[in-house]
Design an enzyme around this catalytic site. Sequence first.
Site, mmCIF file in Angstrom:
data_model
loop_
_atom_site.group_PDB
_atom_site.id
_atom_site.type_symbol
_atom_site.label_atom_id
_atom_site.label_comp_id
_atom_site.label_asym_id
_atom_site.label_seq_id
_atom_site.Cartn_x
_atom_site.Cartn_y
_atom_site.Cartn_z
ATOM 1 N N ALA A 61 0.816 -1.065 -0.177
ATOM 2 C CA ALA A 61 0.003 0.089 -0.146
ATOM 3 C C ALA A 61 0.807 1.419 0.076
ATOM 4 C CB ALA A 61 -0.948 -0.180 1.332
ATOM 5 N N ALA A 62 0.613 2.247 -0.922
ATOM 6 C CA ALA A 62 1.291 3.409 -1.067
ATOM 7 C C ALA A 62 1.264 4.324 0.406
ATOM 8 C CB ALA A 62 0.605 4.440 -2.012
ATOM 9 N N CYS A 63 0.320 4.067 1.194
ATOM 10 C CA CYS A 63 0.166 4.525 2.458
ATOM 11 C C CYS A 63 1.114 4.069 3.678
ATOM 12 C CB CYS A 63 -1.397 4.671 3.146
ATOM 13 S SG CYS A 63 -2.041 3.016 3.219
ATOM 14 N N HIS A 64 1.820 3.151 3.132
ATOM 15 C CA HIS A 64 2.526 2.216 4.130
ATOM 16 C C HIS A 64 4.032 2.051 3.404
ATOM 17 C CE1 HIS A 64 -0.811 -0.491 5.813
ATOM 18 N NE2 HIS A 64 -0.737 0.764 6.461
ATOM 19 N N SER A 65 4.211 3.335 2.751
ATOM 20 C CA SER A 65 5.423 3.210 2.208
ATOM 21 C C SER A 65 6.628 3.831 3.016
ATOM 22 C CB SER A 65 5.422 4.551 1.090
ATOM 23 O OG SER A 65 5.271 5.737 1.688
#
Length: 437
Positions: free
Chosen positions: A378-382
Amino acid sequence: MEAAGARNRDARSRAEKSPPESRKVYMDYNATTPLEPEVIEAMTEAMREAWGNPSSSYPAGRKAKEIINTARENLAKMIGGQPQDVIFTSGGTESNNLVIQSVVKHFHKVHAANGDTGGHPNPVDGALPHIITCTVEHDSIRLPLEHLREERVAEVTFVPVSKVNGQVEAEDILAAVRPATCLVTIMLANNETGVIMPVPEISRRVRALNQQRVAGGLPGVLVHTDAAQALGKQRVDVRDLGVDFLTIVGHKFYGPRIGALYVRGLGEHTPLYPMLFGGGQERNFRPGTENTPMIAGLGKAAELVAENGEAYEAHMRGVRDYLEERLAAEFGERIHLNSQFPGAERLPNTCNFSIRGPQLQGRAVLAQCRTLLASVGAACHSDLGDRPSPVLLSCGVPVDVARNAIRLSVGRSSTRAEVDLVVQDLKQAVARLEGQA
């Protein structure tokens, strides 16, 4: 689908003609999607012709209002709902927060109104509103709920998903229900694994439970699903899902970066309270002058999904399946498909996999790739660094395997020729990393 077919041919031609060092293949469509040409056209026309305030009576204002109404109808058609049950928001994060805040506020409002029980004990007297979700939700669900719990505004139960099939089980959701439970929020499809959650079964079980709760003087439990990842990839119908709320995110299905919220029987059967206060737009539920061009684009994107959804799904499934065949053929037993669970359906475009090896952490492999544009999750967990995805760990993927995870998600214009380029790129990236060891 003629336009989509032309785009596929264009993409294939570019892949074949570009010099190897300049070829780039995007396979991160679960993170975001490009705007369809028809969407850009609709937005441009709205900026040019419908610049007026939608609340105004002059031609440019009436045109803006007409565009907004048409977009609302297109969104409703895409999800099998009614136009009057759709409101526009800034995106999925706002939609999700709006649901959570509304349900908590409604609990307090109803509980205060029912405070006097004539001397009889109130089963939820003194209790905080209780919300049930699962451990693999998007941050726009998880973080607001954690905040409410930290502020002691609500109590939250995070139900773990099965390590066998990656799904949250309806039985576990029902077992978590308390007298003060007011909301169950479960995503329709996971953004990292693509696993589709049993939302229809959960809704059916909750409706049956609500009949008993109302008879016992307990508040009914509402059901929300964040459908961000499912829309545009599979059929989504609120009548089949049986939910009270459904979150819509435009940039996941080739639309602009705004969103919408479906509310079953908005304001009549299902409560909604504004988080913002101002003008009377969106029937006072979401005030502020409407962003007509973005809404026009969202409506056009929804129209395309309603017209071509089955073809989109079939194309993406074919390319994704070919991708997994090629990965297995190239890497053999070293490949672990993290998104394949027995008995669980998944999105047609998503392939989460790991290549086994001590030097082959997902980020390291992607950093060595010269063609592939993708992410480890997920991009929000980059910001996780080399730490394995909490979602994969929750699904039972071993730590050493999860650390090597790469998420590839194909789109409407992805081709088998691009898959061949990507697999070759991965092969070379692995060889470089292992050669450095």
